[in-house]
Design a protein around this motif. Structure first.
Motif, mmCIF file in Angstrom:
data_model
loop_
_atom_site.group_PDB
_atom_site.id
_atom_site.type_symbol
_atom_site.label_atom_id
_atom_site.label_comp_id
_atom_site.label_asym_id
_atom_site.label_seq_id
_atom_site.Cartn_x
_atom_site.Cartn_y
_atom_site.Cartn_z
ATOM 1 N N LEU A 219 39.360 39.136 32.123
ATOM 2 C CA LEU A 219 38.824 40.434 32.537
ATOM 3 C C LEU A 219 38.929 41.413 31.377
ATOM 4 C CD1 LEU A 219 40.305 40.925 36.153
ATOM 5 C CD2 LEU A 219 38.012 40.150 35.521
ATOM 6 N N ALA A 251 41.912 42.722 39.234
ATOM 7 C CA ALA A 251 40.602 42.447 39.837
ATOM 8 C C ALA A 251 40.390 43.311 41.074
ATOM 9 C CB ALA A 251 40.493 40.961 40.199
ATOM 10 N N ARG A 254 39.252 46.724 40.234
ATOM 11 C CA ARG A 254 37.833 46.755 39.883
ATOM 12 C C ARG A 254 36.950 46.786 41.128
ATOM 13 N NH1 ARG A 254 35.803 46.352 35.067
ATOM 14 N NH2 ARG A 254 37.338 46.478 33.405
ATOM 15 N N MET A 255 37.419 46.202 42.211
ATOM 16 C CA MET A 255 36.660 46.224 43.462
ATOM 17 C C MET A 255 36.719 47.594 44.135
ATOM 18 S SD MET A 255 38.034 42.535 44.755
ATOM 19 C CE MET A 255 38.150 41.229 43.511
ATOM 20 N N ASP A 280 39.591 51.945 34.558
ATOM 21 C CA ASP A 280 38.316 51.366 34.990
ATOM 22 C C ASP A 280 37.217 52.429 35.029
ATOM 23 O OD1 ASP A 280 39.510 48.905 35.257
ATOM 24 O OD2 ASP A 280 39.750 49.026 37.426
ATOM 25 N N LEU A 436 31.667 41.440 45.038
ATOM 26 C CA LEU A 436 30.960 41.270 43.778
ATOM 27 C C LEU A 436 29.954 42.387 43.534
ATOM 28 C CD1 LEU A 436 30.332 37.413 43.876
ATOM 29 C CD2 LEU A 436 32.075 38.633 42.571
ATOM 30 N N VAL A 441 32.917 45.459 39.404
ATOM 31 C CA VAL A 441 32.721 44.014 39.267
ATOM 32 C C VAL A 441 31.302 43.707 38.810
ATOM 33 C CG1 VAL A 441 32.788 41.786 40.453
ATOM 34 C CG2 VAL A 441 34.449 43.560 41.048
ATOM 35 N N LEU A 444 30.598 43.580 35.074
ATOM 36 C CA LEU A 444 31.247 42.570 34.244
ATOM 37 C C LEU A 444 30.239 41.589 33.661
ATOM 38 C CD1 LEU A 444 34.302 41.680 36.541
ATOM 39 C CD2 LEU A 444 34.323 43.161 34.525
ATOM 40 N N ARG A 449 32.915 37.859 35.535
ATOM 41 C CA ARG A 449 32.541 37.762 36.952
ATOM 42 C C ARG A 449 32.991 36.427 37.546
ATOM 43 N NH1 ARG A 449 28.817 40.783 39.671
ATOM 44 N NH2 ARG A 449 27.884 38.943 40.625
ATOM 45 N N VAL A 452 36.451 36.441 39.010
ATOM 46 C CA VAL A 452 36.515 37.040 40.343
ATOM 47 C C VAL A 452 35.795 36.183 41.374
ATOM 48 C CG1 VAL A 452 35.935 39.075 41.723
ATOM 49 C CG2 VAL A 452 36.653 39.352 39.341
ATOM 50 N N SER A 453 34.578 35.748 41.052
ATOM 51 C CA SER A 453 33.731 35.075 42.045
ATOM 52 C C SER A 453 34.307 33.756 42.527
ATOM 53 C CB SER A 453 32.328 34.842 41.475
ATOM 54 O OG SER A 453 32.372 33.988 40.337
#
Length: 483
Positions: A219, A251, A254-255, A280, A436, A441, A444, A449, A452-453
């Motif tokens: 990240l 993460a 970031r969401m 962020d 996502l 996110v 990214l 990504r 995270v995904s």
């Protein structure tokens, strides 16, 4: 005459200090001056012993009590010594003769007359080593892809966790993922940091100069620290030049992050996520100072720590830290001015079982009460989590986001709470959005990504699992208020 090694002696002092103070093992290890007197191997052994004696405390006590006459009368310090010795005998690679001998000397150091008993007890405990080794081998093989299901007993022996936690892990994650969790239960969790979005090159250079062995973690601004023991002495954390935060926690931020506006952080704690959220926002907007973070926490000591961190980081006007019971966010008469009005984004970082962080906080498994997860119990964690989510929902502006996060692996605290919220009056104005699609996110690159995904479910929620060598278990659901 043999004596207990310095590393084992230090481990005993720290375990005893932890018991007396009711402290967290990691916090004690991080600040213990005794650790500085040990070499790198000694520090590693002392750390493994203290953490392991916590993780497997109940199983160790069970085996100790089975062989000690009048075990209930063992003095606390003697039991501490027995726990450390029993853990090494059962779980570490130390030759049995050495671990028993050192365990005897550890017990002798606090109660000389118990040395003979310790020799007999530890030898008997050592007879169970083969059973533990077999269980750990099976669980490791399953975690690596072997086509068989481990028994609950094998998972229990491999991890040292209470049997009820093992059953819940299997029920929530399935036997294979549960095996991955249990396989890494006694291994140290990796350490990650986040660096500022501007001028980060200087910080990375300093980390390298301090011997921290930083490696990019996937990240933006996230680094995995190879030599975590040197992080505290580097001064980087105290100066807020880096923020220590698990990669999954980064993460989650970031969401929840937005580029500008007002963000309400429920469960601010010591301000770690506040610092990440500001970073962020600066990255998303291309400049600093575009986001106001207003945080609250019900624990005064955490609020004080958070305020001091914001001062050190130079963010006292960007981030507010307020002592407040967030279940009262819906009461306009009681709410402080900084928490009133509507917000572009709300993050509910809910108090939880912490089951996703048991490697990092090893006292959790045997201090956690299963009744705390009972949704029928009004004082349970899921009930508290739902009340926080419902109260915070009223502060979300139309079109704004409401992010719910925990560091739990259990459905009762995660999807169960979100589903109950969406079915409530407070939640009917919200819809679930795939994490996502969150701005932090969506921006990214493909590689980031993917980090995270790979942990996003069909529902669009994030749920990571603490597999060996990887980050902790975190859950995150992103909700959006309909306009």
């Amino acid at each position: 005459m043999a004596v207990a090694s310095p590393a084992r002696t230090v481990a005993l002092r720290l375990l005893s200090r932890q018991r007396r103070r009711g402290a967290r093992a990691r916090d004690l290890l991080r600040g213990a001056h005794e650790m500085s007197s040990l070499g790198s191997k000694g520090r590693a052994l002392a750390t493994r012993l203290v953490l392991g004696a916590n993780v497997a405390a109940g199983e160790l006590d069970h085996r100790i009590d089975a062989h000690v006459m009048h075990a209930g009368k063992l003095e606390p310090l003697v039991r501490d010594a027995f726990r450390l010795a029993a853990f090494e005998v059962l779980y570490l690679d130390t030759p049995t003769q050495v671990s028993v001998s050192q365990g005897v000397e550890l017990v002798r150091s606090v109660q000389p007359r118990a040395a003979r008993m310790a020799n007999a007890v530890l030898r008997r405990i050592g007879e169970g080593r083969a059973q533990v080794d077999d269980a750990r081998e099976v669980v490791a093989a399953v975690a690596a892809g072997a086509k068989r299901e481990p028994s609950e007993e094998e998972l229990y022996l491999a991890s040292g966790y209470p049997s009820w936690i093992v059953r819940r892990l299997v029920g929530t994650l399935g036997p294979r993922a549960a095996a991955s969790v249990c396989a890494g239960a006694l291994e140290p969790a990796p350490v990650y940091v986040s660096v500022p979005p501007f001028g980060g090159e200087e910080v990375v250079a300093r980390m390298e100069a301090e011997g921290l062995e930083p490696v990019e973690a996937g990240l933006p601004r996230a680094w995995r620290i190879g030599q975590a023991g040197a992080l505290g002495s580097s001064g980087l954390v105290r100066a807020c030049a880096v923020v220590t935060a698990d990669l999954a926690a980064q993460a989650v931020c970031r969401m929840a992050s937005v580029a500008s506006g007002r963000l309400l952080e429920v469960g601010q704690g010591r301000g770690t996520k506040s610092l990440l959220l500001v970073g962020d926002a600066a990255e998303l907007s291309g400049k600093s100072g575009t986001l106001e973070v207003h945080g609250c926490d019900s624990i005064a000591s955490k609020v004080r720590v958070s305020r001091e961190r914001m001062r050190v980081a130079g963010l006292p006007t960007t981030v507010s830290c307020t002592e407040f019971d967030a279940t009262k966010l819906g009461n306009d008469e009681e709410i402080p001015a900084e928490l009133s009005g509507s917000f572009d984004a709300v993050l509910v970082d809910a108090p939880c079982s912490g089951s996703g962080t048991m490697r990092r906080h090893p006292e959790i498994p045997w201090s956690l009460d299963e009744a705390a997860l009972d949704v029928a119990n009004e004082g349970s964690l899921p009930c508290l989590q739902l009340s926080l989510l419902e109260a915070a929902a009223g502060r979300v502006a139309p079109g704004g986001s409401l992010v719910y996060a925990t560091c739990s692996l259990f459905d009762e605290e995660n999807v169960g709470v979100v589903d109950a919220f969406l079915a409530s009056d407070a939640g009917r104005g919200f819809r679930r959005e795939n994490v996502l699609e969150a701005p932090g996110v969506a921006s990214l690159d493909d590689r980031a990504r993917l980090v995270v995904s790979s942990w996003v479910s069909e529902r669009g929620d994030f749920q990571s699992v603490p597999i060996e060598g990887s980050f902790d278990g975190h859950y995150c659901c992103r909700l959006v208020r309909r306009v």
